[in-house]
Design a protein around this motif. Structure first.
Motif, PDB file in Angstrom:
ATOM      1  N   GLU A   1       0.832  -1.204   0.000  1.00  0.00           N
ATOM      2  CA  GLU A   1       0.000   0.000   0.000  1.00  0.00           C
ATOM      3  C   GLU A   1       0.874   1.264   0.000  1.00  0.00           C
ATOM      4  OE1 GLU A   1      -3.244   2.320   2.806  1.00  0.00           O
ATOM      5  OE2 GLU A   1      -2.958   0.181   3.119  1.00  0.00           O
ATOM      6  N   GLN A   2       1.930   1.253   0.818  1.00  0.00           N
ATOM      7  CA  GLN A   2       2.820   2.404   0.871  1.00  0.00           C
ATOM      8  C   GLN A   2       3.557   2.586  -0.457  1.00  0.00           C
ATOM      9  OE1 GLN A   2       5.010   1.106   4.333  1.00  0.00           O
ATOM     10  NE2 GLN A   2       3.935   2.530   5.675  1.00  0.00           N
ATOM     11  N   LEU A   3       3.997   1.486  -1.061  1.00  0.00           N
ATOM     12  CA  LEU A   3       4.670   1.574  -2.362  1.00  0.00           C
ATOM     13  C   LEU A   3       3.731   2.118  -3.428  1.00  0.00           C
ATOM     14  CD1 LEU A   3       6.784  -1.705  -2.466  1.00  0.00           C
ATOM     15  CD2 LEU A   3       7.658   0.647  -2.498  1.00  0.00           C
ATOM     16  N   GLY A   4       2.482   1.670  -3.405  1.00  0.00           N
ATOM     17  CA  GLY A   4       1.493   2.181  -4.355  1.00  0.00           C
ATOM     18  C   GLY A   4       1.286   3.675  -4.185  1.00  0.00           C
ATOM     19  N   PHE A   5       1.244   4.131  -2.931  1.00  0.00           N
ATOM     20  CA  PHE A   5       1.091   5.559  -2.662  1.00  0.00           C
ATOM     21  C   PHE A   5       2.297   6.331  -3.198  1.00  0.00           C
ATOM     22  CE2 PHE A   5       2.005   9.284  -0.109  1.00  0.00           C
ATOM     23  CZ  PHE A   5       0.836  10.007  -0.262  1.00  0.00           C
TER      24      PHE A   5
END
Length: 123
Positions: free
Chosen positions: A45-49
């Protein structure tokens, strides 16, 4: 089939280190202790953000539109990533009512967010 490198131990959650690399063409194997990038420890999720944030060239307003989330949520996710990378997130100082109204006028925040910010005195 290849898999994403595990960055944390599935048993105790400690950070893992890579100890063996192998060339898929010639089979050469290198063994040692290799560090992973700080980004390897981010959640999916953090990488996607981060990907959306970079694609939007750091424009929080564009990130809001892309992800369909509010300004404070974008700031919160950004602070989460900054802290996950090992840095101390700089908390935005309290905002005065003129700044809040300017952000509302510029379309940076919604009317509901402006009302909340005026009540709380911060973002």
């Amino acid at each position: 089939m290849t898999y994403k490198v595990l960055s944390n131990c599935p048993v105790c959650s400690s950070k893992l280190r890579i100890t063996r690399l192998k060339c898929s063409t010639c089979g050469t194997v290198i063994e040692n202790e290799f560090e992973l990038s700080k980004f390897a420890y981010l959640t999916n999720e953090q990488l996607g953000f981060v990907e959306v944030f970079l694609k939007c060239r750091g424009s929080i307003k564009d990130v809001e539109k892309e992800l369909g989330i509010s300004y404070p949520t974008v700031r919160s996710k950004l602070d989460e990533v900054i802290e996950a990378l090992g840095y101390k997130a700089i908390k935005k100082p309290k905002v005065n009512s003129k700044d809040i109204l300017d952000m509302l006028e510029n379309g940076e925040i919604s009317a509901d967010e402006a009302v909340k910010a005026l009540k709380d005195g911060e973002f």
